[in-house]
Design a protein around this motif. Structure first.
Motif, short mmCIF file in Angstrom:
data_model
loop_
_atom_site.label_atom_id
_atom_site.label_comp_id
_atom_site.label_asym_id
_atom_site.label_seq_id
_atom_site.Cartn_x
_atom_site.Cartn_y
_atom_site.Cartn_z
N VAL A 63 0.84 -1.20 0.00
CA VAL A 63 0.00 0.00 0.00
C VAL A 63 0.88 1.25 0.00
O VAL A 63 0.58 2.23 -0.70
N ALA A 64 1.97 1.24 0.75
CA ALA A 64 2.88 2.39 0.76
C ALA A 64 3.50 2.59 -0.61
O ALA A 64 3.63 3.73 -1.09
N PHE A 65 3.87 1.51 -1.27
CA PHE A 65 4.45 1.62 -2.60
C PHE A 65 3.43 2.15 -3.61
O PHE A 65 3.76 2.99 -4.45
N LEU A 66 2.20 1.66 -3.52
CA LEU A 66 1.16 2.16 -4.42
C LEU A 66 0.88 3.64 -4.18
O LEU A 66 0.65 4.40 -5.12
N PHE A 67 0.91 4.05 -2.92
CA PHE A 67 0.74 5.47 -2.62
C PHE A 67 1.85 6.30 -3.26
O PHE A 67 1.59 7.36 -3.85
N LEU A 68 3.09 5.83 -3.18
CA LEU A 68 4.19 6.57 -3.79
C LEU A 68 4.06 6.63 -5.30
O LEU A 68 4.34 7.67 -5.92
N VAL A 69 3.64 5.53 -5.91
CA VAL A 69 3.49 5.52 -7.37
C VAL A 69 2.42 6.51 -7.81
O VAL A 69 2.63 7.31 -8.74
N PHE A 70 1.27 6.51 -7.12
CA PHE A 70 0.21 7.43 -7.52
C PHE A 70 0.55 8.87 -7.16
O PHE A 70 0.13 9.80 -7.84
N ASP A 71 1.32 9.06 -6.11
CA ASP A 71 1.76 10.41 -5.76
C ASP A 71 2.70 10.95 -6.83
O ASP A 71 2.61 12.12 -7.23
N LEU A 72 3.59 10.12 -7.31
CA LEU A 72 4.48 10.53 -8.40
C LEU A 72 3.69 10.79 -9.67
O LEU A 72 4.00 11.73 -10.43
N ASP A 73 2.68 9.98 -9.91
CA ASP A 73 1.84 10.18 -11.08
C ASP A 73 1.14 11.53 -11.03
O ASP A 73 1.09 12.25 -12.03
N ILE A 74 0.64 11.88 -9.88
CA ILE A 74 -0.01 13.19 -9.73
C ILE A 74 1.00 14.31 -9.94
O ILE A 74 0.70 15.32 -10.58
N ALA A 75 2.20 14.13 -9.43
CA ALA A 75 3.22 15.17 -9.61
C ALA A 75 3.58 15.34 -11.09
O ALA A 75 3.85 16.45 -11.55
N LEU A 76 3.55 14.25 -11.84
CA LEU A 76 3.84 14.35 -13.27
C LEU A 76 2.68 14.95 -14.04
O LEU A 76 2.87 15.70 -14.99
#
Length: 116
Positions: A59-72
């Motif tokens: 879940v922490a990894f998925l949060f980081l992936v989607f957070d990076l996606d939002i930043a992009l």
């Protein structure tokens, strides 16, 4: 040339002087309380090395992936003024579609369930 020689001599003298000073200073020994795992003075109640569940890390990894996606994707409105705005739109749609499919796959496999 003199400036370079001054810098090199200062750096080399400090490199030789500072380790000798640190070894010659008296050793400071820690108190017994400071060697405990927690400095609050309380003994730990359980094992300090308990591992987290794998679901937590997923879940922490998925949060980081989607957070990076939002930043992009936050920079997309400014990219619309480029010459190839449709290409930017297609890449962003592809990225969102891939991440959505991946998230639904993880949900259908039951990997995001906390209770096991």
């Amino acid at each position: 040339m003199n400036l370079i020689m001054a810098i090199l001599s200062t750096a080399s003298s400090l490199a030789l002087f500072l380790p000798n000073v640190s070894f010659s200073l008296p050793k400071m020994y820690a108190e017994a309380v400071k060697l405990w795992p927690y400095e609050s003075g309380f003994h730990p109640l359980g094992c300090a090395g308990l591992s987290f569940s794998l679901g937590f890390f997923l879940v922490a990894f998925l949060f980081l992936v989607f957070d990076l996606d939002i930043a992009l994707l936050l920079r997309l409105p400014w990219r619309d003024h480029l010459h190839n705005a449709t290409g930017t739109f297609y890449w962003a749609t592809t990225l969102l579609l891939y991440l959505t499919l991946r998230l639904t796959y993880e949900c259908t496999q039951g990997r995001l369930e906390w209770a096991e």
